[in-house]
Design a protein around this motif. Structure first.
Motif, short mmCIF file in Angstrom:
data_model
loop_
_atom_site.label_atom_id
_atom_site.label_comp_id
_atom_site.label_asym_id
_atom_site.label_seq_id
_atom_site.Cartn_x
_atom_site.Cartn_y
_atom_site.Cartn_z
N VAL A 150 1.04 -1.38 0.01
CA VAL A 150 -0.37 -0.30 -0.37
C VAL A 150 0.90 1.40 0.17
N ILE A 151 0.12 2.34 -1.24
CA ILE A 151 1.57 3.76 -1.52
C ILE A 151 0.31 4.28 -0.80
N PRO A 152 0.44 5.36 -0.04
CA PRO A 152 -0.82 6.16 0.35
C PRO A 152 0.57 8.02 -0.12
N GLN A 201 -4.50 13.05 5.06
CA GLN A 201 -3.92 12.13 6.41
C GLN A 201 -3.46 10.99 6.07
N ILE A 202 -2.08 10.71 5.96
CA ILE A 202 -1.58 9.62 6.09
C ILE A 202 -1.91 8.59 6.11
N ALA A 203 -2.46 8.75 8.02
CA ALA A 203 -2.81 6.98 8.56
C ALA A 203 -3.93 7.13 7.98
N ALA A 204 -5.14 7.92 7.51
CA ALA A 204 -6.04 7.49 7.41
C ALA A 204 -5.96 6.54 5.84
N ALA A 205 -5.19 7.78 5.20
CA ALA A 205 -4.87 6.62 3.39
C ALA A 205 -4.86 5.37 3.72
N ARG A 206 -3.50 4.88 4.32
CA ARG A 206 -3.00 3.92 4.98
C ARG A 206 -4.78 2.80 5.29
N ASN A 207 -5.05 3.25 6.17
CA ASN A 207 -6.21 2.33 6.78
C ASN A 207 -7.49 2.44 5.02
N ALA A 208 -7.47 3.53 4.29
CA ALA A 208 -8.17 2.97 2.99
C ALA A 208 -7.24 1.91 2.57
N GLY A 209 -6.00 2.06 2.19
CA GLY A 209 -5.30 1.39 1.53
C GLY A 209 -6.18 -0.44 1.71
N ASP A 242 5.83 21.62 -0.90
CA ASP A 242 6.11 21.00 -1.58
C ASP A 242 5.88 19.44 -1.75
N LYS A 243 5.08 19.15 -0.72
CA LYS A 243 4.94 17.33 -1.27
C LYS A 243 5.57 16.65 -0.35
N GLY A 244 6.27 16.65 0.59
CA GLY A 244 7.43 15.44 1.40
C GLY A 244 6.37 14.90 2.03
N LYS A 245 7.18 13.43 2.41
CA LYS A 245 6.74 12.90 2.94
C LYS A 245 5.49 11.83 2.12
N GLY A 246 5.41 12.08 1.15
CA GLY A 246 4.20 11.26 -0.08
C GLY A 246 3.14 11.77 0.57
#
Length: 237
Positions: A11-13, A67-75, A231-235
């Protein structure tokens, strides 16, 4: 003919990662295991992230959660694999590290992570910093967000990534999984982008970290400029 369910879901957010997704996506899609699926979670991108992901062979899931956590959970929710691997868009994963993660989960590990290094053109101060941070995280058995793996059953049992946090969600998940069973930090490493070190000086980075550590800082996006910036760092943002 019915295809077998994948063993592993990667899974890649992503949020506006079109410039950086190519190499990381290619490294994920080139895994030699037949039963692997790659899922790119496109979190409201306004660039060509989704198109690049589809061309690269990934399954694209579209959300707008920022949100990174929510995007990972969605995947994870749409993943078919019994083993989950979460990778940042700007991180290169080798077959060796994926193979090692699978081997540990087959031996009963509930989850874990890997070592991490920055790419070669990253400033020296950042290279030294990631060495110190990675060493500390290995000693306390916390996995870095750029490469995190978990048994699906264990991941679901603890509720996945804690969406109360806009950063440090991998540390909270590491701690939750450790309460269930063996949690492993692999000897193998992944290569992740050090482009943030080209954006921020060492002193600016320290200031951002101090801002993040204020009371409630990890639950507020506006305190987390290192991850949620233009600048869209860290995905992500």
């Amino acid at each position: 003919m019915t295809m077998p369910a994948p063993l592993v879901s990667i899974v890649i957010p992503c949020y506006n990662q079109g410039r950086y997704l190519g190499d990381g996506l290619d490294s994920a899609c080139r895994q030699t295991y037949e039963a692997v699926e790659v899922i790119v979670v496109d979190d409201g991108s306004t660039d060509a992230t989704a198109e690049i992901a589809r061309r690269g062979g990934a399954r694209v899931v579209s959300v707008v959660v920022r949100q990174i956590a929510a995007a990972r959970n969605a995947g994870a929710r749409v993943a078919n694999g019994e083993m989950l691997v979460f990778v940042d868009a700007d991180t290169i994963v080798t077959g060796r590290v994926v193979k090692a993660a699978i081997a540990e989960m087959r031996k009963g590990a509930v989850g874990g992570g890997a070592g991490a290094v920055y790419d070669e053109d990253t400033p020296r101060w950042a290279q030294r910093a990631i060495t110190v941070v990675a060493g500390f995280m290995r000693r306390v058995s916390w996995a870095a967000g750029c490469f995190f793996f978990a048994q699906r059953a264990a991941f679901e049992r603890v509720g996945g990534f804690d969406e109360r946090y806009f950063a440090s969600e991998e540390i909270h998940l590491s701690r939750a999984l450790k309460r269930l069973g063996r949690f492993v930090i692999l000897r193998e490493t992944v290569v992740t982008s050090g482009r943030k070190a080209h954006t921020y000086s060492s002193w600016h980075t320290l200031w951002l970290v101090m801002k993040m550590l204020r009371p409630g800082g990890l639950t507020r996006r506006d305190h987390l400029g290192f991850w949620y910036t233009r600048d869209k760092g860290k995905g992500h943002e």
